[in-house]
Design a protein around this motif. Structure first.
Motif, PDB file in Angstrom:
ATOM      1  N   VAL A  78       5.262  29.265  87.447  1.00  0.00           N
ATOM      2  CA  VAL A  78       6.557  28.659  87.760  1.00  0.00           C
ATOM      3  C   VAL A  78       7.452  29.654  88.493  1.00  0.00           C
ATOM      4  N   LEU A  79       7.427  30.919  88.060  1.00  0.00           N
ATOM      5  CA  LEU A  79       8.276  31.943  88.677  1.00  0.00           C
ATOM      6  C   LEU A  79       7.616  32.622  89.873  1.00  0.00           C
ATOM      7  N   SER A  80       6.411  32.194  90.218  1.00  0.00           N
ATOM      8  CA  SER A  80       5.648  32.786  91.328  1.00  0.00           C
ATOM      9  C   SER A  80       5.424  34.282  91.122  1.00  0.00           C
ATOM     10  N   VAL A  81       5.077  34.654  89.885  1.00  0.00           N
ATOM     11  CA  VAL A  81       4.807  36.049  89.537  1.00  0.00           C
ATOM     12  C   VAL A  81       3.304  36.210  89.385  1.00  0.00           C
ATOM     13  N   LYS A  82       2.751  37.099  90.168  1.00  0.00           N
ATOM     14  CA  LYS A  82       1.316  37.384  90.048  1.00  0.00           C
ATOM     15  C   LYS A  82       1.104  38.339  88.881  1.00  0.00           C
ATOM     16  N   GLY A  83       0.063  38.132  88.116  1.00  0.00           N
ATOM     17  CA  GLY A  83      -0.248  39.050  87.020  1.00  0.00           C
ATOM     18  C   GLY A  83      -0.014  38.468  85.656  1.00  0.00           C
ATOM     19  N   GLY A  84       0.698  37.355  85.543  1.00  0.00           N
ATOM     20  CA  GLY A  84       0.910  36.678  84.268  1.00  0.00           C
ATOM     21  C   GLY A  84       1.536  37.562  83.208  1.00  0.00           C
ATOM     22  N   ALA A  85       0.868  37.656  82.070  1.00  0.00           N
ATOM     23  CA  ALA A  85       1.425  38.362  80.914  1.00  0.00           C
ATOM     24  C   ALA A  85       1.584  39.859  81.170  1.00  0.00           C
ATOM     25  N   ALA A  86       0.732  40.426  82.012  1.00  0.00           N
ATOM     26  CA  ALA A  86       0.802  41.862  82.288  1.00  0.00           C
ATOM     27  C   ALA A  86       2.103  42.246  82.972  1.00  0.00           C
ATOM     28  N   VAL A  87       2.736  41.299  83.640  1.00  0.00           N
ATOM     29  CA  VAL A  87       4.014  41.564  84.310  1.00  0.00           C
ATOM     30  C   VAL A  87       5.171  41.002  83.491  1.00  0.00           C
ATOM     31  N   LEU A  88       4.993  39.803  82.960  1.00  0.00           N
ATOM     32  CA  LEU A  88       6.111  39.136  82.287  1.00  0.00           C
ATOM     33  C   LEU A  88       6.522  39.835  80.988  1.00  0.00           C
ATOM     34  N   ILE A  89       5.564  40.295  80.208  1.00  0.00           N
ATOM     35  CA  ILE A  89       5.896  40.911  78.919  1.00  0.00           C
ATOM     36  C   ILE A  89       6.699  42.207  79.106  1.00  0.00           C
ATOM     37  N   PRO A  90       6.278  43.141  79.960  1.00  0.00           N
ATOM     38  CA  PRO A  90       7.104  44.353  80.132  1.00  0.00           C
ATOM     39  C   PRO A  90       8.492  44.070  80.724  1.00  0.00           C
ATOM     40  N   VAL A  91       8.553  43.138  81.686  1.00  0.00           N
ATOM     41  CA  VAL A  91       9.856  42.834  82.292  1.00  0.00           C
ATOM     42  C   VAL A  91      10.776  42.182  81.264  1.00  0.00           C
ATOM     43  N   THR A  92      10.254  41.258  80.482  1.00  0.00           N
ATOM     44  CA  THR A  92      11.062  40.600  79.453  1.00  0.00           C
ATOM     45  C   THR A  92      11.534  41.588  78.402  1.00  0.00           C
ATOM     46  N   CYS A  93      10.639  42.467  77.973  1.00  0.00           N
ATOM     47  CA  CYS A  93      11.009  43.482  76.973  1.00  0.00           C
ATOM     48  C   CYS A  93      12.074  44.422  77.515  1.00  0.00           C
ATOM     49  N   LEU A  94      11.940  44.813  78.769  1.00  0.00           N
ATOM     50  CA  LEU A  94      12.908  45.725  79.368  1.00  0.00           C
ATOM     51  C   LEU A  94      14.287  45.070  79.486  1.00  0.00           C
ATOM     52  N   LEU A  95      14.326  43.812  79.892  1.00  0.00           N
ATOM     53  CA  LEU A  95      15.614  43.107  79.993  1.00  0.00           C
ATOM     54  C   LEU A  95      16.280  42.955  78.624  1.00  0.00           C
ATOM     55  N   GLY A  96      15.497  42.563  77.629  1.00  0.00           N
ATOM     56  CA  GLY A  96      16.049  42.429  76.281  1.00  0.00           C
ATOM     57  C   GLY A  96      16.519  43.768  75.737  1.00  0.00           C
ATOM     58  N   ALA A  97      15.747  44.823  76.011  1.00  0.00           N
ATOM     59  CA  ALA A  97      16.113  46.146  75.534  1.00  0.00           C
ATOM     60  C   ALA A  97      17.395  46.641  76.194  1.00  0.00           C
ATOM     61  N   LEU A  98      17.551  46.374  77.484  1.00  0.00           N
ATOM     62  CA  LEU A  98      18.792  46.774  78.160  1.00  0.00           C
ATOM     63  C   LEU A  98      19.999  46.044  77.588  1.00  0.00           C
ATOM     64  N   ILE A  99      19.836  44.759  77.322  1.00  0.00           N
ATOM     65  CA  ILE A  99      20.936  43.993  76.718  1.00  0.00           C
ATOM     66  C   ILE A  99      21.248  44.540  75.328  1.00  0.00           C
ATOM     67  N   GLY A 100      20.214  44.823  74.551  1.00  0.00           N
ATOM     68  CA  GLY A 100      20.419  45.392  73.216  1.00  0.00           C
ATOM     69  C   GLY A 100      21.087  46.760  73.270  1.00  0.00           C
ATOM     70  N   GLY A 101      20.644  47.594  74.209  1.00  0.00           N
ATOM     71  CA  GLY A 101      21.250  48.917  74.344  1.00  0.00           C
ATOM     72  C   GLY A 101      22.705  48.841  74.751  1.00  0.00           C
ATOM     73  N   LEU A 102      23.013  47.967  75.680  1.00  0.00           N
ATOM     74  CA  LEU A 102      24.403  47.830  76.114  1.00  0.00           C
ATOM     75  C   LEU A 102      25.276  47.229  75.012  1.00  0.00           C
ATOM     76  N   ALA A 103      24.719  46.330  74.225  1.00  0.00           N
ATOM     77  CA  ALA A 103      25.479  45.760  73.101  1.00  0.00           C
ATOM     78  C   ALA A 103      25.775  46.834  72.064  1.00  0.00           C
ATOM     79  N   ALA A 104      24.777  47.671  71.765  1.00  0.00           N
ATOM     80  CA  ALA A 104      24.997  48.752  70.799  1.00  0.00           C
ATOM     81  C   ALA A 104      25.984  49.772  71.340  1.00  0.00           C
ATOM     82  N   LEU A 105      25.903  50.061  72.618  1.00  0.00           N
ATOM     83  CA  LEU A 105      26.851  50.989  73.243  1.00  0.00           C
ATOM     84  C   LEU A 105      28.273  50.438  73.165  1.00  0.00           C
ATOM     85  N   SER A 106      28.422  49.148  73.384  1.00  0.00           N
ATOM     86  CA  SER A 106      29.738  48.520  73.264  1.00  0.00           C
ATOM     87  C   SER A 106      30.264  48.639  71.837  1.00  0.00           C
ATOM     88  N   GLY A 107      29.379  48.436  70.867  1.00  0.00           N
ATOM     89  CA  GLY A 107      29.785  48.583  69.473  1.00  0.00           C
ATOM     90  C   GLY A 107      30.196  50.008  69.150  1.00  0.00           C
TER      91      GLY A 107
END
Length: 113
Positions: A78-107
């Motif tokens: 659907v997103l036209s990403v080649k590689g499937g889980a090998a690409v989606l899992i690290p990118v998703t984890c990195l985005l969530g981690a950045l949001i979590g880090g910025l939320a903790a920094l704000s706190g």
């Protein structure tokens, strides 16, 4: 020791928040951990980042293995990403981690104020 406690508490509260509230509630949980546990801002960011990264990595690998990678393959198509889980899992984890880090920094900055 506070860093390890913050990482574990961030992961645990994010998991619980994900069970009962919308997906973005993990940021509120990590923000609360960052505001309640006194640390330097960088360590607070690191705790939020690592807590959410580890939680999302474990959850995504678990979900991906349960459906044999079919969901990741379809989302990749659907997103036209080649590689499937090998690409989606690290990118998703990195985005969530950045949001979590910025939320903790704000706190942490809210606590310092």
């Amino acid at each position: 020791m506070k860093l390890i406690v913050s990482i574990l508490l961030s992961a645990l509260l994010s998991f619980v928040a994900g069970l009962y509230f919308p997906w973005w509630a993990f940021a509120v949980a990590v923000f609360a951990v960052g505001a309640l546990i006194p640390q330097q801002p960088f360590k607070s960011f690191l705790a939020g980042f690592m807590g959410v990264l580890l939680l999302w990595l474990v959850l995504l690998l678990f979900l991906n293995s349960n459906n044999n990678g079919v969901m990741a393959e379809r989302v990749g198509n659907v997103l036209s990403v080649k590689g499937g889980a090998a690409v989606l899992i690290p990118v998703t984890c990195l985005l969530g981690a950045l949001i979590g880090g910025l939320a903790a920094l704000s706190g942490a900055y809210l606590r310092k104020r």
